[in-house]
Design an enzyme around this catalytic site. Structure first.
Site, mmCIF file in Angstrom:
data_model
loop_
_atom_site.group_PDB
_atom_site.id
_atom_site.type_symbol
_atom_site.label_atom_id
_atom_site.label_comp_id
_atom_site.label_asym_id
_atom_site.label_seq_id
_atom_site.Cartn_x
_atom_site.Cartn_y
_atom_site.Cartn_z
ATOM 1 N N GLU A 38 1.216 -1.164 -0.101
ATOM 2 C CA GLU A 38 0.135 -0.029 -0.596
ATOM 3 C C GLU A 38 0.494 1.909 -0.035
ATOM 4 O O GLU A 38 1.943 1.143 0.291
ATOM 5 C CB GLU A 38 -0.534 -0.293 1.692
ATOM 6 C CG GLU A 38 0.241 0.290 2.107
ATOM 7 C CD GLU A 38 -1.031 0.977 3.711
ATOM 8 O OE1 GLU A 38 -0.822 1.866 3.450
ATOM 9 O OE2 GLU A 38 -1.244 0.868 4.889
ATOM 10 N N LYS A 99 -4.680 11.214 0.857
ATOM 11 C CA LYS A 99 -5.559 9.748 1.115
ATOM 12 C C LYS A 99 -6.907 9.430 1.078
ATOM 13 O O LYS A 99 -7.339 9.455 0.398
ATOM 14 C CB LYS A 99 -5.265 9.168 2.717
ATOM 15 C CG LYS A 99 -5.834 7.845 3.173
ATOM 16 C CD LYS A 99 -5.672 8.115 5.448
ATOM 17 C CE LYS A 99 -6.534 7.568 5.704
ATOM 18 N NZ LYS A 99 -6.907 8.035 7.184
ATOM 19 N N ASP A 151 -16.888 6.142 14.029
ATOM 20 C CA ASP A 151 -15.695 5.524 13.461
ATOM 21 C C ASP A 151 -14.710 4.053 13.182
ATOM 22 O O ASP A 151 -14.527 4.218 13.701
ATOM 23 C CB ASP A 151 -14.635 6.712 13.285
ATOM 24 C CG ASP A 151 -13.310 6.711 12.881
ATOM 25 O OD1 ASP A 151 -13.116 6.363 11.903
ATOM 26 O OD2 ASP A 151 -12.250 7.251 12.855
ATOM 27 N N SER A 153 -13.045 2.346 10.439
ATOM 28 C CA SER A 153 -11.906 2.258 8.699
ATOM 29 C C SER A 153 -13.053 0.934 7.818
ATOM 30 O O SER A 153 -13.329 0.248 7.990
ATOM 31 C CB SER A 153 -10.864 1.323 8.790
ATOM 32 O OG SER A 153 -9.983 1.830 7.558
ATOM 33 N N LYS A 172 -4.007 -2.053 14.525
ATOM 34 C CA LYS A 172 -3.289 -1.194 15.067
ATOM 35 C C LYS A 172 -3.748 -0.735 16.231
ATOM 36 O O LYS A 172 -4.943 -0.279 16.405
ATOM 37 C CB LYS A 172 -3.533 0.448 14.244
ATOM 38 C CG LYS A 172 -2.705 1.146 12.689
ATOM 39 C CD LYS A 172 -2.275 2.296 12.410
ATOM 40 C CE LYS A 172 -3.680 1.677 10.726
ATOM 41 N NZ LYS A 172 -3.688 1.753 9.981
#
Ligand code: PSU
Ligand code: MN
Length: 321
Positions: A38, A99, A151, A153, A172
């Protein structure tokens, strides 16, 4: 030159928007190993100038294990599957590289813009190119304040519908790991601990959560990939590769810096796609670069393992798929 599409009905290869680097194209034709990488890590995950050095190092390690690296990004309206030195440099250093998640790709390409792809966007584009193995640092997931912020991802939803083997060090550690594991289960995303039955915690060796399945070596992962193909499992397989304890971030430092980072993010009203880059940057500053060294190790080790898996998978023969 046009190459026959690896996925039936896949017209991306015929489009001049979709540029597959010559060495990647050759590897796909020959059925040799390719590892997708990525680019958000490069543009938004690591500071300059370390970002370009790490991006090149990651490609080198993939090559040294006998696979072809395919770093994925969008530059001036073209989707690039595999970057040359100039493209890698632009992703690392241009200020107009945004992004990009899956929802942004088409708008960005139509406007001739440039962007670095997240796990979600990279998986989508890699799969379109016929790639099967992808290495990253840590997946995105459910944020700690998700009950209020909602929130979560887009990595998770994309992995639910993209048959890619993703080598990472878990999700993460800035996230709600327990909630993310629950979501991965709901979304049918396979999770394998690599030589461990503890789910890794990105900067930390152990997130504190167990993982039900583990694989002892790269060949065991490739065996599972083969069965997944036969049974047309539509989702991703996450290979969760922990850092050795001797290389992890000090857990006390980690917890303290994270708490401070979350407080700052909330005080400064950081939201949406800025949250993850903000917290990673806070770690890099607050630990005086210690988290940067750990992050680099994570990415390099995952790329190395991904290359070994891809080589065995390619050797297992594309013809029986
Ligand atoms: N892993 C890293 N550094 C990163 C990321 C992953 O070591 O910067 C990136 C990936 O691109 C991942 C993204 O998809 O963070 C998640 O962002 P968000 O939480 O906004 O979905
Ligand atoms: Mn988010």
């Amino acid at each position: 030159m046009t190459v026959s599409a690896p996925v039936p009905g896949n017209h991306a290869f015929d489009s001049d928007l979709f540029v597959v680097a010559p060495e990647v194209r050759q590897a796909l034709e020959d059925g040799t190993a390719v590892v997708a990488l990525e680019s958000t890590i490069i543009s938004h995950g690591l500071p300059r100038p370390e970002n370009l050095r790490v991006a090149a190092e990651v490609e080198d390690i993939v090559r040294s294990r006998g696979a072809t690296p395919a770093t994925i990004a969008i530059l001036d309206g073209k989707v690039l599957i595999g970057l040359d030195d100039s493209a890698l440099d632009q992703v690392a250093n241009r200020d107009d590289v945004v992004k990009v998640s899956v929802r942004d790709i088409a708008t960005l390409v139509a406007r001739c813009g440039s962007g670095a792809t997240t796990v979600a966007a990279t998986s989508h584009l890699a799969s379109l190119a016929g790639l099967r193995v992808f290495a990253t640092g840590g997946l995105g997931g459910v944020h700690r304040q998700a009950r209020d912020s909602w929130d979560e991802s887009a990595d998770l939803n994309t992995l639910a519908v993209t048959p890619m083997t993703v080598v990472c060090s878990g999700v993460k550690s800035i996230l709600d790991v327990g909630a993310t594991l629950e979501r991965l289960e709901t979304l049918n995303v396979g999770v394998l601990g690599y030589a461990t039955n503890r789910f890794p915690g990105f900067y930390l060796t152990d997130s504190g959560f167990p993982v039900f399945w583990s694989a002892q070596d790269a060949a065991a992962v490739a065996d599972i990939m083969k069965v997944r193909d036969t049974l047309r499992i539509p989702s991703a397989l996450v290979v969760a590769n922990p850092l050795p304890e001797s290389e992890q971030l000090d857990p006390d430092v980690h917890d303290h810096v994270l708490e401070e980072g979350l407080r700052l993010a909330s005080a400064r009203n950081i939201t949406g796609k800025d949250v993850t880059p903000f917290l990673l940057d806070h770690f890099h500053r607050a630990t005086h670069g210690a988290s940067l060294i750990v992050n680099e190790q994570i990415i390099v080790r995952n790329a190395e393992l991904a290359a070994r898996i891809a080589v065995i998978d390619a050797g297992a023969g594309a013809d029986d798929r």
